[in-house]
Write an enzyme that holds these catalytic residues in place. Structure first.
Site, PDB file in Angstrom:
ATOM      1  N   ASP A 205      -4.626   2.331  -4.194  1.00 11.46           N
ATOM      2  CA  ASP A 205      -3.077   2.478  -4.289  1.00 11.46           C
ATOM      3  C   ASP A 205      -2.604   1.215  -3.852  1.00 11.46           C
ATOM      4  OD1 ASP A 205      -4.200   3.062  -1.895  1.00 11.46           O
ATOM      5  OD2 ASP A 205      -2.558   4.320  -1.244  1.00 11.46           O
TER       6      ASP A 205
ATOM      7  N   ASP B 193       0.713  -1.062   0.047  1.00 13.06           N
ATOM      8  CA  ASP B 193       0.051   0.103   0.118  1.00 13.06           C
ATOM      9  C   ASP B 193       0.888   1.264  -0.102  1.00 13.06           C
ATOM     10  OD1 ASP B 193      -3.007   0.952   0.352  1.00 13.06           O
ATOM     11  OD2 ASP B 193      -1.801   2.260   1.842  1.00 13.06           O
TER      12      ASP B 193
ATOM     13  N   ASP C 234      -2.104   9.303 -11.114  1.00 14.03           N
ATOM     14  CA  ASP C 234      -1.996   8.120 -12.033  1.00 14.03           C
ATOM     15  C   ASP C 234      -0.404   7.899 -12.479  1.00 14.03           C
ATOM     16  OD1 ASP C 234      -4.963   7.750 -11.611  1.00 14.03           O
ATOM     17  OD2 ASP C 234      -5.405   8.893 -13.588  1.00 14.03           O
TER      18      ASP C 234
ATOM     19  N   ASN D  79      -2.850  12.857  -4.298  1.00 11.96           N
ATOM     20  CA  ASN D  79      -4.088  13.155  -5.350  1.00 11.96           C
ATOM     21  C   ASN D  79      -4.844  14.361  -4.707  1.00 11.96           C
ATOM     22  OD1 ASN D  79      -4.208  10.975  -7.164  1.00 11.96           O
ATOM     23  ND2 ASN D  79      -5.427   9.692  -5.678  1.00 11.96           N
TER      24      ASN D  79
END
Length: 190
Positions: A75, A32, A49, A40
């Site tokens: 993620d 993770d 992205d 983000n």
């Protein structure tokens, strides 16, 4: 260019079946990206992205050719390593080495359209053998990941059955407390 969840589950099923014949352990990694939401939120989803694509590439480069890398969602990435060793201890050492290799690969700063980003990751690992199930492995790797995050993030943790026992005990306690509250069997003294 990563395996889908369905393909990952199929390969994991096959890997578990193969351990019956080979007597060798495998490992399932849940990876993770720490604080991905902050990236983000501050830089935008297009930059997030770009990070996901770069992380996928680095993970593929860090693992062996026959290992499977998949994106679980958001993620979170998954790595399936097969045929590590017939010894659980040796398999754990090899899995730890890959975890450190993954950590080092992700520790090198990412260039995201001119923005330098330092990525940290939490990793949960579960070793598997002949009698395991896909569902149990996913649950165990996820619990180990949760422990890595609770330990301060940017850590690697192996699943330990004591983790499951602690969660089971907490669940029993919560259930009992809920029942007591519903039946109004508590009295507060102060």
């Amino acid at each position: 260019k990563l395996a889908t969840r369905r393909l990952l589950q199929e390969r994991l099923k096959q890997a578990i079946t193969a351990t019956v014949r080979s007597k060798m352990y495998g490992a399932l990694f849940f990876i993770d990206l720490d604080h991905f939401k902050a990236l983000n939120d501050t830089r935008g989803h297009d930059v997030g992205d770009l990070l996901l694509v770069d992380v996928a590439q680095r993970l593929r480069e860090a693992v062996r050719e026959n290992d499977t890398v998949a994106r679980q969602g958001g993620d979170e990435f998954v790595v399936l390593m097969e045929e590590l060793s017939a010894s659980a201890n040796e398999a754990a050492v090899l899995a730890d080495q890959l975890g450190n290799k993954v950590d080092a690969a992700l520790d090198t700063p990412f260039n995201l359209n001119g923005y330098e980003y330092h990525c940290m990751s939490s990793i949960g690992v579960d070793l598997f053998h002949a009698h395991d199930t896909v569902e149990a492995l996913f649950k165990h790797a996820d619990l180990a990941l949760y422990q890595a995050k609770n330990a301060g993030r940017d850590k690697l943790r192996f699943f330990n059955p004591a983790m499951q026992d602690a969660i089971d005990q907490r669940s029993i306690l919560e259930s009992a407390l809920q029942k007591v509250l519903t039946l109004k069997q508590l009295r507060l003294y102060y």
